[in-house]
Design a protein around this motif. Structure first.
Motif, short mmCIF file in Angstrom:
data_model
loop_
_atom_site.label_atom_id
_atom_site.label_comp_id
_atom_site.label_asym_id
_atom_site.label_seq_id
_atom_site.Cartn_x
_atom_site.Cartn_y
_atom_site.Cartn_z
N GLU A 11 0.83 -1.19 0.00
CA GLU A 11 0.00 0.00 0.00
C GLU A 11 0.88 1.26 0.00
OE1 GLU A 11 -2.61 0.40 3.35
OE2 GLU A 11 -4.21 1.26 2.11
N HIS A 12 0.44 2.25 -0.76
CA HIS A 12 1.13 3.53 -0.91
C HIS A 12 2.41 3.42 -1.73
CE1 HIS A 12 -1.81 4.80 1.90
NE2 HIS A 12 -1.26 4.17 2.93
N LYS A 42 -6.23 -7.04 -3.25
CA LYS A 42 -7.16 -6.46 -2.27
C LYS A 42 -7.14 -4.95 -2.47
CE LYS A 42 -3.51 -6.44 1.24
NZ LYS A 42 -3.01 -7.01 2.51
N TYR A 43 -8.13 -4.31 -1.92
CA TYR A 43 -8.13 -2.85 -1.99
C TYR A 43 -8.80 -2.29 -0.74
CZ TYR A 43 -13.08 -3.21 -3.26
OH TYR A 43 -14.42 -3.49 -3.26
N PHE A 51 -9.43 -3.56 4.36
CA PHE A 51 -9.11 -4.14 3.06
C PHE A 51 -10.25 -5.03 2.61
CE2 PHE A 51 -4.40 -3.47 3.60
CZ PHE A 51 -4.24 -2.77 2.41
N ARG A 52 -10.46 -5.03 1.32
CA ARG A 52 -11.43 -5.93 0.74
C ARG A 52 -10.74 -6.81 -0.29
NH1 ARG A 52 -17.28 -3.46 -1.11
NH2 ARG A 52 -18.06 -3.53 1.04
N VAL A 74 -3.82 -3.68 -4.11
CA VAL A 74 -2.59 -4.14 -3.46
C VAL A 74 -2.46 -5.64 -3.68
CG1 VAL A 74 -1.36 -4.38 -1.25
CG2 VAL A 74 -2.69 -2.31 -1.73
N VAL A 75 -1.26 -6.04 -4.03
CA VAL A 75 -1.02 -7.44 -4.34
C VAL A 75 -1.07 -8.30 -3.07
CG1 VAL A 75 0.59 -9.09 -5.41
CG2 VAL A 75 0.52 -6.72 -6.18
N VAL A 76 -1.67 -9.46 -3.21
CA VAL A 76 -1.68 -10.44 -2.12
C VAL A 76 -0.75 -11.59 -2.51
CG1 VAL A 76 -3.08 -12.05 -0.78
CG2 VAL A 76 -4.04 -9.84 -1.53
#
Length: 344
Positions: A11-12, A42-43, A51-52, A74-76
DNA sequence: GTTGAGCGTT
């Protein structure tokens, strides 16, 4: 039509724009091409701050509410649970108190770092050489390096060739500096120069070694590795009391440590000495020796020949020789004992 | 100059 989806590794972080399929879905493999090892997205949900997760089905990620929009996703990555993500070998039954195999630290210099035991184990998981199968005939060490460095720093790249012709055998080895690089690399197939290649932990790393012995077998030695090299290298793990290199050259050696624990801790590992990846395993034979000392359990008689004094075993030079025969729960390696001619 | 499952000159 294709949409471009903003994706960041954390994130960021700076996002990368990744193309969707025509129907708006996103292939996990497309994602993994930019983020090796990625398994999902996720975001941040602006309403809840949580996060979702993005829905995944059959290798496709589907946009929330039908559109990817302007979210930065964002990568999981898979949880780093080696038992699940890595084809484990039997050499990991015990915790190795080894900060990192790759920088060759050992007990005594790890007290200050690594707070939690769990983290410690993950961080300390060792990198092994990885076999790369299915290489194009033309691929070189440089090609391996330029491809695999996207997973992390490399300590070794090697293409196996026919000694005479130099022709590639179509496989090779790589070794990463960090275990998470290894995990990511093992988690996917690889397209190298137009061919799909598989990366695996080599079968030759199987280590079903019987217990305690202070002597280890060093496989895959190159001719330029001397006894001094071996001693100087292995001394950092514990006191080395003997190094034996057969003459003429036979591509292996024995190193004996004062402390059997040290010897055992090294078994199953790969080490780079003089630019060569050598393999350490138990000095006990894989198969029972043929002939007189043979027993079903592989144990046998060990015959030692050496000079008196420091007790370090076989040495060369003049002086009185002591011959001893020791019954021990150790097997005989056939390489160990072409001694008949000497027993006069 | 060819090939395409395997496991590194014990």
């Amino acid at each position: 039509m294709t949409q471009y989806i903003q994706v960041a590794e954390i994130e960021h972080d700076e996002p990368v724009e990744i193309p969707s399929e025509d129907d708006g879905s996103l292939l996990v493999s497309t994602l993994a091409a930019q983020f090796p090892g990625a398994c999902g997205l996720k975001y941040r949900n602006p309403d809840t701050g949580n996060f979702r997760g993005v829905r995944l089905s059959e290798g496709l990620l589907y946009p929330p509410d039908g559109v990817w929009g302007s979210h930065v996703y964002v990568v999981v990555f898979p949880k780093l649970q080696p038992a699940v993500t890595v084809p484990e070998r039997s050499d990991e039954g015990e915790i190795h108190y080894i900060p990192s195999l790759c920088d060759n630290k050992r007990k005594g210099d790890n007290e200050l770092e690594n707070p939690s035991a769990k983290t410690k184990r993950l961080e300390q998981k060792k990198c092994t050489d990885l076999i790369v199968l299915g290489l194009p005939w033309k691929s070189t060490e440089d090609d391996l390096r330029s491809y695999f460095s996207k997973f992390g720093d490399l300590l070794l790249t090697q293409v196996k060739r026919e000694p005479k012709t130099g022709q590639s055998k179509g496989y090779g080895f790589v070794r990463f500096a960090n275990y998470d690089s290894q995990l990511k690399c093992l988690a996917q197939r690889h397209m190298i120069d137009g061919r799909w290649c598989d990366v695996n932990i080599p079968n030759s790393n199987e280590m079903n070694s019987p217990p305690s012995n202070r002597k280890v077998f060093i496989a895959r030695c190159s001719e330029n590795i001397t006894a001094d090299h071996l001693r100087d290298y292995f001394i950092k793990f514990g006191e080395v009391i003997d190094v034996f290199i057969p003459k003429p050259f036979r591509a292996f050696a024995f190193v004996t440590f004062l402390d059997p624990e040290v010897a055992q801790s090294l078994c199953g590992e790969d080490h780079i000495i003089q630019g060569t990846s050598v393999h350490v395993s138990s000095a006990a034979p894989k198969f029972p020796a043929k002939g007189a000392g043979e027993r079903r359990d592989g144990a046998g008689v060990e015959i030692g020949i050496g000079t008196m004094g420091d007790g370090t075993g076989i040495e060369t030079g003049t002086g009185s020789i002591e011959i001893g025969i020791m019954i021990a729960e150790v097997g005989i390696r056939d390489q160990d004992l072409p001694v008949e001619g000497i027993l006069t």
